[in-house]
Structure formats: structure tokens, C-alpha cells
Design a protein around this motif. Structure first.
Motif, PDB file in Angstrom:
ATOM      1  N   VAL A 104     -45.810 -62.187  20.554  1.00 15.34           N
ATOM      2  CA  VAL A 104     -46.157 -62.414  21.728  1.00 15.34           C
ATOM      3  C   VAL A 104     -45.280 -63.141  22.409  1.00 15.34           C
ATOM      4  N   TYR A 105     -44.599 -64.580  21.775  1.00 12.47           N
ATOM      5  CA  TYR A 105     -43.849 -65.687  22.634  1.00 12.47           C
ATOM      6  C   TYR A 105     -42.541 -65.096  22.237  1.00 12.47           C
ATOM      7  N   GLN A 106     -41.767 -64.523  21.684  1.00  9.70           N
ATOM      8  CA  GLN A 106     -40.835 -63.470  21.573  1.00  9.70           C
ATOM      9  C   GLN A 106     -41.043 -62.440  23.211  1.00  9.70           C
ATOM     10  N   MET A 107     -41.965 -61.916  23.412  1.00 12.36           N
ATOM     11  CA  MET A 107     -41.630 -61.141  23.904  1.00 12.36           C
ATOM     12  C   MET A 107     -41.966 -62.191  25.614  1.00 12.36           C
ATOM     13  N   LEU A 108     -43.085 -63.171  25.416  1.00 14.00           N
ATOM     14  CA  LEU A 108     -42.868 -63.489  27.099  1.00 14.00           C
ATOM     15  C   LEU A 108     -41.856 -64.354  26.979  1.00 14.00           C
ATOM     16  N   GLY A 109     -41.108 -65.067  26.105  1.00 12.21           N
ATOM     17  CA  GLY A 109     -39.863 -65.739  26.490  1.00 12.21           C
ATOM     18  C   GLY A 109     -39.269 -65.222  27.177  1.00 12.21           C
ATOM     19  N   ASN A 110     -39.347 -63.082  26.304  1.00 16.37           N
ATOM     20  CA  ASN A 110     -37.608 -62.677  26.960  1.00 16.37           C
ATOM     21  C   ASN A 110     -38.127 -62.383  28.373  1.00 16.37           C
ATOM     22  N   TYR A 111     -39.108 -61.725  28.743  1.00 20.05           N
ATOM     23  CA  TYR A 111     -39.807 -61.820  30.243  1.00 20.05           C
ATOM     24  C   TYR A 111     -39.274 -62.672  30.909  1.00 20.05           C
ATOM     25  N   LEU A 112     -39.546 -64.237  30.751  1.00 20.95           N
ATOM     26  CA  LEU A 112     -39.752 -64.968  31.535  1.00 20.95           C
ATOM     27  C   LEU A 112     -37.838 -65.527  31.895  1.00 20.95           C
ATOM     28  N   ILE A 113     -37.367 -65.127  30.828  1.00 19.53           N
ATOM     29  CA  ILE A 113     -35.757 -66.138  30.564  1.00 19.53           C
ATOM     30  C   ILE A 113     -35.027 -64.865  31.571  1.00 19.53           C
ATOM     31  N   GLU A 114     -35.416 -63.730  31.719  1.00 16.65           N
ATOM     32  CA  GLU A 114     -35.067 -62.120  32.625  1.00 16.65           C
ATOM     33  C   GLU A 114     -35.276 -62.821  33.985  1.00 16.65           C
ATOM     34  N   LYS A 115     -36.189 -63.152  34.539  1.00 15.16           N
ATOM     35  CA  LYS A 115     -37.354 -62.783  35.712  1.00 15.16           C
ATOM     36  C   LYS A 115     -36.272 -64.026  36.556  1.00 15.16           C
ATOM     37  N   LEU A 116     -36.327 -65.585  35.659  1.00 17.27           N
ATOM     38  CA  LEU A 116     -35.546 -66.742  36.278  1.00 17.27           C
ATOM     39  C   LEU A 116     -34.206 -66.246  36.136  1.00 17.27           C
ATOM     40  N   LYS A 117     -33.475 -65.060  35.287  1.00 15.62           N
ATOM     41  CA  LYS A 117     -32.264 -65.374  35.886  1.00 15.62           C
ATOM     42  C   LYS A 117     -32.174 -64.009  36.671  1.00 15.62           C
ATOM     43  N   ASP A 118     -32.696 -63.257  36.940  1.00 13.35           N
ATOM     44  CA  ASP A 118     -33.095 -62.262  37.834  1.00 13.35           C
ATOM     45  C   ASP A 118     -33.760 -63.430  39.928  1.00 13.35           C
TER      46      ASP A 118
END
Length: 84
Positions: free
Chosen positions: A50-64
């Protein structure tokens, strides 16, 4: 993660191993599921998953967001006289 293991086993003979395969397969697998299905899937995940999934999602959203705002992109000024 069991979902990924099962998905991979179903389609491994049809994959060529590139990023487009992964994207297409995941989007295809998710299209017929509801939010409740996703919540059940998340509940089966370990805390680390869950931590990895949410972390990856938040990183991608911030990069966008940074990309949309032009953060980190070089934009030369019209009055700049320095050419390197």
C-alpha cells in the motif's frame, strides 16, 4: 501481490516485455472493476505494498503537476545574450 501474479500468469505467453504491455494489460484488467473491487484488492495488500502504491501514485501526480506548471523546465529569455 497476488493480483499481479495472477494477471501475469494469465497473459505471460502474450507479453513482449515492454512498458506498453504492462500499461495495456493493467488498464484492460481494471476497466471492468468498481471502486469497491479496488478497495477489496487494497485490503488484501500488505502495508508495504500500500505504501509503495500510494507513494508511486503521489510521485507521478506531483511530476504531472510540476510539468504542467513548467517547474524545472529551461525557458530561455528573449533578452539573454549568453549563448553556450
Amino acid at each position: 501481490m497476488k493480483f499481479i501474479d495472477d494477471l501475469y500468469e494469465l497473459y505471460k505467453d502474450q507479453l513482449v516485455g515492454d512498458e506498453e504491455d504492462a500499461i495495456a494489460l493493467v488498464l484492460y484488467a481494471l476497466q471492468d472493476h468498481s471502486k469497491d473491487d479496488f478497495i477489496k484488492l487494497i485490503q488484501e495488500m500488505s502495508e508495504e505494498e500500500v505504501y509503495q502504491m500510494l507513494g508511486n501514485y503521489l510521485i507521478e501526480k506531483l511530476k504531472d503537476k510540476m510539468d504542467k506548471e513548467g517547474i524545472g523546465q529551461f525557458t530561455p529569455h528573449a533578452d539573454s545574450k549568453n549563448i553556450h
